[in-house]
Structure formats: structure tokens, C-alpha cells
Design a protein around this motif. Sequence first.
Motif, PDB file in Angstrom:
ATOM      1  N   LYS A 310     106.803  -5.124 -31.726  1.00 26.93           N
ATOM      2  CA  LYS A 310     106.753  -3.873 -32.495  1.00 26.93           C
ATOM      3  C   LYS A 310     105.398  -3.744 -33.185  1.00 26.93           C
ATOM      4  O   LYS A 310     104.771  -2.697 -33.180  1.00 26.93           O
ATOM      5  CB  LYS A 310     107.871  -3.876 -33.558  1.00 26.93           C
ATOM      6  N   GLN A 311     104.984  -4.848 -33.786  1.00 29.28           N
ATOM      7  CA  GLN A 311     103.755  -4.848 -34.592  1.00 29.28           C
ATOM      8  C   GLN A 311     102.484  -4.640 -33.764  1.00 29.28           C
ATOM      9  O   GLN A 311     101.622  -3.858 -34.135  1.00 29.28           O
ATOM     10  CB  GLN A 311     103.677  -6.215 -35.286  1.00 29.28           C
ATOM     11  N   PHE A 312     102.390  -5.359 -32.644  1.00 34.25           N
ATOM     12  CA  PHE A 312     101.145  -5.320 -31.870  1.00 34.25           C
ATOM     13  C   PHE A 312     101.246  -4.468 -30.608  1.00 34.25           C
ATOM     14  O   PHE A 312     100.241  -4.193 -29.968  1.00 34.25           O
ATOM     15  CB  PHE A 312     100.729  -6.749 -31.467  1.00 34.25           C
ATOM     16  N   GLY A 313     102.471  -4.101 -30.228  1.00 31.83           N
ATOM     17  CA  GLY A 313     102.683  -3.350 -28.997  1.00 31.83           C
ATOM     18  C   GLY A 313     103.126  -4.294 -27.896  1.00 31.83           C
ATOM     19  O   GLY A 313     102.407  -5.251 -27.588  1.00 31.83           O
ATOM     20  N   ALA A 314     104.292  -4.007 -27.332  1.00 34.86           N
ATOM     21  CA  ALA A 314     104.827  -4.876 -26.271  1.00 34.86           C
ATOM     22  C   ALA A 314     103.864  -4.895 -25.087  1.00 34.86           C
ATOM     23  O   ALA A 314     103.653  -5.942 -24.454  1.00 34.86           O
ATOM     24  CB  ALA A 314     106.199  -4.378 -25.850  1.00 34.86           C
ATOM     25  N   ASP A 315     103.253  -3.732 -24.812  1.00 38.14           N
ATOM     26  CA  ASP A 315     102.315  -3.641 -23.679  1.00 38.14           C
ATOM     27  C   ASP A 315     101.068  -4.502 -23.915  1.00 38.14           C
ATOM     28  O   ASP A 315     100.573  -5.165 -22.999  1.00 38.14           O
ATOM     29  CB  ASP A 315     101.933  -2.179 -23.426  1.00 38.14           C
ATOM     30  N   VAL A 316     100.595  -4.511 -25.169  1.00 42.93           N
ATOM     31  CA  VAL A 316      99.401  -5.311 -25.496  1.00 42.93           C
ATOM     32  C   VAL A 316      99.710  -6.789 -25.276  1.00 42.93           C
ATOM     33  O   VAL A 316      98.944  -7.522 -24.630  1.00 42.93           O
ATOM     34  CB  VAL A 316      98.962  -5.068 -26.970  1.00 42.93           C
ATOM     35  N   LEU A 317     100.865  -7.230 -25.776  1.00 39.12           N
ATOM     36  CA  LEU A 317     101.226  -8.649 -25.626  1.00 39.12           C
ATOM     37  C   LEU A 317     101.414  -9.011 -24.156  1.00 39.12           C
ATOM     38  O   LEU A 317     100.998 -10.086 -23.716  1.00 39.12           O
ATOM     39  CB  LEU A 317     102.498  -8.961 -26.422  1.00 39.12           C
ATOM     40  N   LYS A 318     102.003  -8.077 -23.417  1.00 38.12           N
ATOM     41  CA  LYS A 318     102.231  -8.330 -21.988  1.00 38.12           C
ATOM     42  C   LYS A 318     100.881  -8.478 -21.271  1.00 38.12           C
ATOM     43  O   LYS A 318     100.690  -9.397 -20.473  1.00 38.12           O
ATOM     44  CB  LYS A 318     103.040  -7.159 -21.401  1.00 38.12           C
ATOM     45  N   THR A 319      99.951  -7.569 -21.583  1.00 31.83           N
ATOM     46  CA  THR A 319      98.618  -7.640 -20.956  1.00 31.83           C
ATOM     47  C   THR A 319      97.949  -8.972 -21.282  1.00 31.83           C
ATOM     48  O   THR A 319      97.361  -9.607 -20.399  1.00 31.83           O
ATOM     49  CB  THR A 319      97.722  -6.484 -21.469  1.00 31.83           C
ATOM     50  N   LEU A 320      98.063  -9.386 -22.534  1.00 31.59           N
ATOM     51  CA  LEU A 320      97.441 -10.660 -22.908  1.00 31.59           C
ATOM     52  C   LEU A 320      98.118 -11.827 -22.195  1.00 31.59           C
ATOM     53  O   LEU A 320      97.454 -12.721 -21.669  1.00 31.59           O
ATOM     54  CB  LEU A 320      97.511 -10.874 -24.418  1.00 31.59           C
ATOM     55  N   ARG A 321      99.444 -11.792 -22.151  1.00 35.21           N
ATOM     56  CA  ARG A 321     100.181 -12.890 -21.517  1.00 35.21           C
ATOM     57  C   ARG A 321      99.865 -13.006 -20.031  1.00 35.21           C
ATOM     58  O   ARG A 321      99.750 -14.090 -19.484  1.00 35.21           O
ATOM     59  CB  ARG A 321     101.687 -12.665 -21.664  1.00 35.21           C
ATOM     60  N   GLU A 322      99.738 -11.831 -19.416  1.00 35.12           N
ATOM     61  CA  GLU A 322      99.553 -11.845 -17.955  1.00 35.12           C
ATOM     62  C   GLU A 322      98.092 -11.784 -17.550  1.00 35.12           C
ATOM     63  O   GLU A 322      97.788 -11.614 -16.371  1.00 35.12           O
ATOM     64  CB  GLU A 322     100.335 -10.662 -17.358  1.00 35.12           C
ATOM     65  N   TRP A 323      97.211 -11.909 -18.499  1.00 32.78           N
ATOM     66  CA  TRP A 323      95.787 -11.788 -18.212  1.00 32.78           C
ATOM     67  C   TRP A 323      95.341 -12.811 -17.166  1.00 32.78           C
ATOM     68  O   TRP A 323      95.740 -13.955 -17.186  1.00 32.78           O
ATOM     69  CB  TRP A 323      95.002 -12.020 -19.516  1.00 32.78           C
ATOM     70  N   ARG A 324      94.549 -12.314 -16.217  1.00 33.68           N
ATOM     71  CA  ARG A 324      93.970 -13.191 -15.197  1.00 33.68           C
ATOM     72  C   ARG A 324      92.483 -12.858 -15.102  1.00 33.68           C
ATOM     73  O   ARG A 324      92.106 -11.713 -15.270  1.00 33.68           O
ATOM     74  CB  ARG A 324      94.587 -12.924 -13.812  1.00 33.68           C
ATOM     75  N   PRO A 325      91.644 -13.836 -14.799  1.00 31.87           N
ATOM     76  CA  PRO A 325      90.215 -13.506 -14.676  1.00 31.87           C
ATOM     77  C   PRO A 325      89.980 -12.500 -13.553  1.00 31.87           C
ATOM     78  O   PRO A 325      90.697 -12.532 -12.539  1.00 31.87           O
ATOM     79  CB  PRO A 325      89.556 -14.851 -14.352  1.00 31.87           C
ATOM     80  N   LYS A 326      88.993 -11.617 -13.759  1.00 30.00           N
ATOM     81  CA  LYS A 326      88.726 -10.566 -12.735  1.00 30.00           C
ATOM     82  C   LYS A 326      88.062 -11.155 -11.522  1.00 30.00           C
ATOM     83  O   LYS A 326      87.317 -12.111 -11.623  1.00 30.00           O
ATOM     84  CB  LYS A 326      87.816  -9.499 -13.338  1.00 30.00           C
TER      85      LYS A 326
END
Length: 326
Positions: A310-326
Motif C-alpha cells: 500500500k505504502q510503496f505501490g504493489a507494482d513498484v515492489l513487484k518491479t524491484l523484486r523481479e528486476w533483471r539486468p538489461k
Amino acid sequence: MNYRRLLKYSVASIVLACAAPQAWAQGKQVTITHSSATNSHWGVAALEFEKVVEALSKNKYNVVVQRLDNEREAVESVQLGSQECALGSTGPVGNFVPDIRVLDVPFLFRDYAHARGVLDSEVGDKLLEKFKARGMIGMVWMENGFRHLTTGKKEVQSPSDVRGMKIRTMENQVHMEAWKAAGVLPTPMAFSELPSALQQGTVDGQENPIPVILAGNFDQLQKYLYLTSHVYSPGVLVCGLDFWNGLSAEDKKIFQDAAKASVKANRSRVEEDERSGVQELRRRGMEVREVTNREAYQEAMKTAVANFEKQFGADVLKTLREWRPK
Ligand code: EAX
């Protein structure tokens, strides 16, 4: 000492002072503080910063490295301009720059490559930009390491055993919330107060990365170490905005280069401590427990995670969790 002798000594010191002008010709003093031993992942980073600034500036600057275990005070004095720079964990920094709290969410990063990748990407750059509005320059991301739980008398077999325990946390709302969800009585305090709190048994345990446990000799204060890796603990090198704005473009580049060199020293020391630290702590007598049920800790903190979404945005946390190098 009579007057004549005093006069003689004074004259002698003036003569000496004139004969040794280099002692007075020191560069402009820049103080940087950190919260650990000289021989630690923070100490080596600060020394590297000192070395590179002085070498590249040809001693125009005299970097003074000092130890200040209260990381909140360090950030405060950088903000106020009573010291130029500080490096250390982001533990209390979210109280100054709230946007960076997102990095403190437990179980966000899988491993060091993941955390460093995010911090070194535009995500990290954007967060560093946020320091300006708070009177500081976020120079570079550093690291403290993945945090692990330790306890004194009581042994923890599973996360349900931590219920009701008093665990020292950093002065960090995200961490406090996560531990509270797990049923702990989070006891926030500055790092400087931690050793005596452990000694006096004011708290049952604490959590910190291997480099901190090693350098702080926490093996003498805590019996059990559980390799929970429940949260990555970033670090940051900050300098005061006024100090920064007073530098020429050329000097800014020197400080930036030194900051980058400092990160390298910091990360390679963390790697070294990760390689040999657990064994060393065992050797010193700590009872080390591998944690095969990390998911159970994650599960225990779950209600807090819903809040973080709620605080940071579920989408933001998901993006960070699933982050992969480009
Ligand atoms: O930066 O306060 C803490 O537990 C930190 O991990 C420590 O100050 C090292």
C-alpha cells in the motif's frame, strides 16, 4: 616555568613553525564519518575515499576519517553542515529521505547481484536524486550486507519462537513494522547504544550483516547466529549540499571518483567477510544456525508486506523484486 624560559620556548616554537611550513600547509579539511572499526567494510571504504580525494586533489583537501557509531547523528550533522560527509547504512536515513525506505523492505532482493544491480541502475540514481531536497547529496550506494538474526540466551528454532522477544532494530520504520508483524517487540535504537543493550540484556537479540557482527565482535555479546538473510541493508555515502555547491566542477569530479572507489572497497570487503566471516564467527564460539525455513520468516512478516504494498505501490515492489539486468 619562569618568564625567561617561557619566552625561550615560545621563540623556539615560532622558529620551528617557520622551519616546517608544510605542517601548516595542510589542505582544506573534509570530515567523513562511519560507524565501524577501521578494519571493516565501512572503515576501508572511508580510507579509500580519503586516499583518492587526497591523491587526485594533490592534497588540496585533507580528508579526516572519524568514527561515529550513531548513524542518525552523522546524517544530521551532514545536513546541518557541521561535518562534510558520512557513509553508513541506510538504517536511519529513511527518516530524512522517505523515498528510500522502499529499499528496506524484507525479502526484496534475492542476492547481492540483484541488490547491487538495482542500486546501480536508474532506480538507484533516481533515489539518490531525492537527497538534494533534504540538504544532502547522495553520492553513491554502498552496502552493509544481508542482515541475520542473533540472540543471546534463548535459541530460536523457527520464527514462531521470536514472538514476544525484544529485538533491537535500527531506527527504521520498515524494519520495525516487519518485525512487529512477526510478533517481535521491536526495540529501535542507534547502533552506538546496541553493545550495552546486548550486554545488559535490555534486548534478547538483534540483527545485522556478517561484516557488522564480525567487526563489532558481537560474538562476545550474542550466542546464536541464524542465517536468516531477511533483508538487504544498503549503505550510502552522503555529503552536505552547501559543501557540495561550494566545490568547483573539477573538484566535484574528484569527490565523485573517490566515492566510486570507496564503493569498490566497501563491496569487496563485504564479499570477503561473506566468504570467511561465518567460519570465523564459529571459530570465535558463536553457534551458527543455517536457516532452511527462510520462507517461514517471510510468511511471518507477511501482514507487514501487505502494508508496504500500500505504502510503496504493489507494482513498484513487484518491479524491484523481479528486476533483471538489461
Ligand atoms: O552500519 O545500526 C545498524 O544495525 C547498522 O547495521 C550498523 O550501524 C552498521
